[in-house]
Write a protein that holds these residues in place. Sequence first.
Motif, PDB file in Angstrom:
ATOM      1  N   ASN A  84      70.968  -8.787  12.949  1.00 40.85           N
ATOM      2  CA  ASN A  84      71.915  -9.850  13.276  1.00 40.85           C
ATOM      3  C   ASN A  84      71.401 -11.208  12.835  1.00 40.85           C
ATOM      4  O   ASN A  84      72.155 -12.053  12.335  1.00 40.85           O
ATOM      5  N   CYS A  85      70.109 -11.431  13.011  1.00 41.81           N
ATOM      6  CA  CYS A  85      69.502 -12.695  12.574  1.00 41.81           C
ATOM      7  C   CYS A  85      69.586 -12.838  11.049  1.00 41.81           C
ATOM      8  O   CYS A  85      69.879 -13.921  10.533  1.00 41.81           O
ATOM      9  N   VAL A  86      69.328 -11.764  10.346  1.00 43.38           N
ATOM     10  CA  VAL A  86      69.407 -11.792   8.882  1.00 43.38           C
ATOM     11  C   VAL A  86      70.833 -12.092   8.435  1.00 43.38           C
ATOM     12  O   VAL A  86      71.055 -12.929   7.538  1.00 43.38           O
ATOM     13  N   VAL A  87      71.806 -11.444   9.054  1.00 45.04           N
ATOM     14  CA  VAL A  87      73.209 -11.639   8.682  1.00 45.04           C
ATOM     15  C   VAL A  87      73.651 -13.077   8.932  1.00 45.04           C
ATOM     16  O   VAL A  87      74.269 -13.709   8.071  1.00 45.04           O
ATOM     17  N   VAL A  88      73.346 -13.609  10.101  1.00 48.77           N
ATOM     18  CA  VAL A  88      73.746 -14.981  10.429  1.00 48.77           C
ATOM     19  C   VAL A  88      73.075 -15.973   9.491  1.00 48.77           C
ATOM     20  O   VAL A  88      73.715 -16.904   8.973  1.00 48.77           O
ATOM     21  N   GLY A 106      77.603 -23.381  15.559  1.00 43.49           N
ATOM     22  CA  GLY A 106      77.690 -21.966  15.884  1.00 43.49           C
ATOM     23  C   GLY A 106      76.408 -21.213  15.587  1.00 43.49           C
ATOM     24  O   GLY A 106      75.953 -20.381  16.386  1.00 43.49           O
ATOM     25  N   CYS A 107      75.808 -21.492  14.443  1.00 43.03           N
ATOM     26  CA  CYS A 107      74.546 -20.827  14.083  1.00 43.03           C
ATOM     27  C   CYS A 107      73.417 -21.250  15.015  1.00 43.03           C
ATOM     28  O   CYS A 107      72.565 -20.434  15.383  1.00 43.03           O
ATOM     29  N   SER A 108      73.422 -22.529  15.395  1.00 47.59           N
ATOM     30  CA  SER A 108      72.417 -22.999  16.352  1.00 47.59           C
ATOM     31  C   SER A 108      72.590 -22.282  17.679  1.00 47.59           C
ATOM     32  O   SER A 108      71.608 -21.901  18.337  1.00 47.59           O
ATOM     33  N   ARG A 109      73.835 -22.102  18.075  1.00 49.58           N
ATOM     34  CA  ARG A 109      74.150 -21.383  19.309  1.00 49.58           C
ATOM     35  C   ARG A 109      73.617 -19.951  19.246  1.00 49.58           C
ATOM     36  O   ARG A 109      73.007 -19.456  20.204  1.00 49.58           O
ATOM     37  N   ALA A 149      71.593 -11.730  20.588  1.00 49.67           N
ATOM     38  CA  ALA A 149      72.906 -12.366  20.504  1.00 49.67           C
ATOM     39  C   ALA A 149      73.793 -11.672  19.482  1.00 49.67           C
ATOM     40  O   ALA A 149      73.312 -10.971  18.586  1.00 49.67           O
ATOM     41  N   SER A 150      75.100 -11.904  19.608  1.00 47.02           N
ATOM     42  CA  SER A 150      76.078 -11.315  18.693  1.00 47.02           C
ATOM     43  C   SER A 150      76.362 -12.262  17.532  1.00 47.02           C
ATOM     44  O   SER A 150      76.359 -13.488  17.698  1.00 47.02           O
ATOM     45  N   VAL A 151      76.647 -11.687  16.373  1.00 48.31           N
ATOM     46  CA  VAL A 151      76.991 -12.482  15.195  1.00 48.31           C
ATOM     47  C   VAL A 151      78.227 -13.339  15.460  1.00 48.31           C
ATOM     48  O   VAL A 151      78.391 -14.416  14.882  1.00 48.31           O
ATOM     49  N   SER A 152      79.068 -12.899  16.374  1.00 46.99           N
ATOM     50  CA  SER A 152      80.297 -13.632  16.683  1.00 46.99           C
ATOM     51  C   SER A 152      80.022 -15.039  17.220  1.00 46.99           C
ATOM     52  O   SER A 152      80.909 -15.895  17.219  1.00 46.99           O
ATOM     53  N   GLU A 153      78.796 -15.290  17.677  1.00 44.29           N
ATOM     54  CA  GLU A 153      78.450 -16.627  18.174  1.00 44.29           C
ATOM     55  C   GLU A 153      78.561 -17.679  17.069  1.00 44.29           C
ATOM     56  O   GLU A 153      78.647 -18.872  17.359  1.00 44.29           O
ATOM     57  N   GLY A 202      81.021 -18.398  15.477  1.00 48.85           N
ATOM     58  CA  GLY A 202      82.307 -19.061  15.602  1.00 48.85           C
ATOM     59  C   GLY A 202      82.394 -20.019  16.770  1.00 48.85           C
ATOM     60  O   GLY A 202      83.449 -20.646  16.991  1.00 48.85           O
ATOM     61  N   TYR A 203      81.321 -20.171  17.527  1.00 47.76           N
ATOM     62  CA  TYR A 203      81.351 -20.994  18.734  1.00 47.76           C
ATOM     63  C   TYR A 203      81.760 -22.440  18.442  1.00 47.76           C
ATOM     64  O   TYR A 203      82.534 -23.046  19.178  1.00 47.76           O
ATOM     65  N   GLY A 204      81.256 -22.993  17.362  1.00 49.02           N
ATOM     66  CA  GLY A 204      81.556 -24.388  17.035  1.00 49.02           C
ATOM     67  C   GLY A 204      83.008 -24.617  16.671  1.00 49.02           C
ATOM     68  O   GLY A 204      83.509 -25.749  16.760  1.00 49.02           O
ATOM     69  N   PHE A 205      83.704 -23.554  16.267  1.00 51.87           N
ATOM     70  CA  PHE A 205      85.125 -23.649  15.926  1.00 51.87           C
ATOM     71  C   PHE A 205      86.017 -23.489  17.159  1.00 51.87           C
ATOM     72  O   PHE A 205      87.102 -24.056  17.213  1.00 51.87           O
ATOM     73  N   SER A 206      85.536 -22.726  18.130  1.00 52.67           N
ATOM     74  CA  SER A 206      86.361 -22.414  19.305  1.00 52.67           C
ATOM     75  C   SER A 206      86.081 -23.305  20.511  1.00 52.67           C
ATOM     76  O   SER A 206      86.813 -23.268  21.486  1.00 52.67           O
ATOM     77  N   HIS A 207      85.026 -24.101  20.448  1.00 59.61           N
ATOM     78  CA  HIS A 207      84.668 -24.971  21.560  1.00 59.61           C
ATOM     79  C   HIS A 207      84.574 -26.422  21.091  1.00 59.61           C
ATOM     80  O   HIS A 207      83.587 -26.830  20.483  1.00 59.61           O
ATOM     81  N   ASN A 208      85.625 -27.189  21.366  1.00 61.68           N
ATOM     82  CA  ASN A 208      85.680 -28.616  21.031  1.00 61.68           C
ATOM     83  C   ASN A 208      85.387 -28.853  19.551  1.00 61.68           C
ATOM     84  O   ASN A 208      84.528 -29.672  19.191  1.00 61.68           O
ATOM     85  N   TYR A 209      86.111 -28.150  18.722  1.00 61.30           N
ATOM     86  CA  TYR A 209      85.906 -28.173  17.268  1.00 61.30           C
ATOM     87  C   TYR A 209      85.862 -29.590  16.689  1.00 61.30           C
ATOM     88  O   TYR A 209      84.943 -29.948  15.950  1.00 61.30           O
ATOM     89  N   GLY A 210      86.858 -30.417  17.022  1.00 60.35           N
ATOM     90  CA  GLY A 210      86.921 -31.757  16.448  1.00 60.35           C
ATOM     91  C   GLY A 210      85.708 -32.590  16.788  1.00 60.35           C
ATOM     92  O   GLY A 210      85.187 -33.337  15.941  1.00 60.35           O
ATOM     93  N   ASN A 211      85.222 -32.458  18.006  1.00 59.28           N
ATOM     94  CA  ASN A 211      84.042 -33.214  18.420  1.00 59.28           C
ATOM     95  C   ASN A 211      82.798 -32.744  17.677  1.00 59.28           C
ATOM     96  O   ASN A 211      81.956 -33.553  17.268  1.00 59.28           O
ATOM     97  N   ASN A 212      82.676 -31.430  17.484  1.00 63.27           N
ATOM     98  CA  ASN A 212      81.530 -30.891  16.738  1.00 63.27           C
ATOM     99  C   ASN A 212      81.516 -31.415  15.305  1.00 63.27           C
ATOM    100  O   ASN A 212      80.474 -31.852  14.803  1.00 63.27           O
ATOM    101  N   VAL A 213      82.679 -31.373  14.662  1.00 64.36           N
ATOM    102  CA  VAL A 213      82.785 -31.838  13.282  1.00 64.36           C
ATOM    103  C   VAL A 213      82.451 -33.325  13.188  1.00 64.36           C
ATOM    104  O   VAL A 213      81.674 -33.760  12.333  1.00 64.36           O
ATOM    105  N   GLY A 214      83.044 -34.122  14.083  1.00 62.91           N
ATOM    106  CA  GLY A 214      82.828 -35.560  14.044  1.00 62.91           C
ATOM    107  C   GLY A 214      81.391 -35.947  14.325  1.00 62.91           C
ATOM    108  O   GLY A 214      80.838 -36.853  13.679  1.00 62.91           O
ATOM    109  N   THR A 215      80.752 -35.269  15.269  1.00 63.65           N
ATOM    110  CA  THR A 215      79.369 -35.600  15.632  1.00 63.65           C
ATOM    111  C   THR A 215      78.402 -35.246  14.514  1.00 63.65           C
ATOM    112  O   THR A 215      77.517 -36.047  14.173  1.00 63.65           O
ATOM    113  N   ILE A 216      78.556 -34.065  13.932  1.00 62.38           N
ATOM    114  CA  ILE A 216      77.677 -33.669  12.825  1.00 62.38           C
ATOM    115  C   ILE A 216      77.899 -34.577  11.619  1.00 62.38           C
ATOM    116  O   ILE A 216      76.950 -34.960  10.930  1.00 62.38           O
ATOM    117  N   LEU A 217      79.151 -34.953  11.368  1.00 63.79           N
ATOM    118  CA  LEU A 217      79.444 -35.869  10.267  1.00 63.79           C
ATOM    119  C   LEU A 217      78.756 -37.213  10.496  1.00 63.79           C
ATOM    120  O   LEU A 217      78.142 -37.771   9.577  1.00 63.79           O
TER     121      LEU A 217
END
Length: 243
Positions: A21-25, A87-90, A100-104, A106-121
């Motif tokens: 899972n770590c290799v895939v992510v 999501g990868c950090s999560r 952990a599951s590879v599905s994590e 997607g966390y950054g997209f499903s949890h306050n996406y706009g804020n994550n994008v704006g903060t990283i930017l």
Amino acid sequence: MWNRAEVKAKGKAGFKRNYWNCVVVSLLFTLISGGLSGNEQRITRQIEENYVDPATLLGFITTPKVIGGAAVGLAIGILVFGALEVGCSRFFLLNQLQPASVSEMGYGFSHNYGNNVGTILLRNVFVILGVILFIIPGVIMSYQYRMVPYILSEKPELGPKEALDYSKKMMEGHKLNAFIYDFSFIGWILLSMCTLGIVGIFFANPYKYASDAELYLAIRSGEIKTRDTSEEPEDVHVNTFEL
């Protein structure tokens, strides 16, 4: 103060517990983030190979096709990379506590996406501006704000200023040691280059990401603590972290 050898040992242990899972992510993150900059690299290569004359160069880079392609590439990069990094950090943060599951991812997209994008930017803008101001300020800022994606993976509701300030506070007194820690992976980087990235894909990259997550946990807690991965730490909830 955290110990570099212990951080890396715990990072490696977390990686090995959930190897594939770590290799895939790690691979997906590398491929997607690399693909987002592919358009820019292609344009740069075309300029270097085919457009030397300044007038011709100016005419080329101002064509609608180039401007449009650059704009689309930049927009996709902004809209995808920030949430993906969170999501990868999560994933790697969770993985240090239990597989952990590879599905994590997607966390950054499903949890306050706009804020994550704006903060990283905003973080990236500060670092780029720092680089423009003689490089060294940019390096300092990159370490000052390196914990932002991990913070957002725990508390996606934090605004940009709060997340940046929290990272800045966390890294006080740790930036030089973090730089030395990063440099300690130089051997793996060189070995990965010598093997055309194979070592990076199957070991070095996920090992580094896992260790980075462990570094965050170490700085966050103030010291390296022995953790039984079969039990949930008192101050950390696997599904909903708390700062």
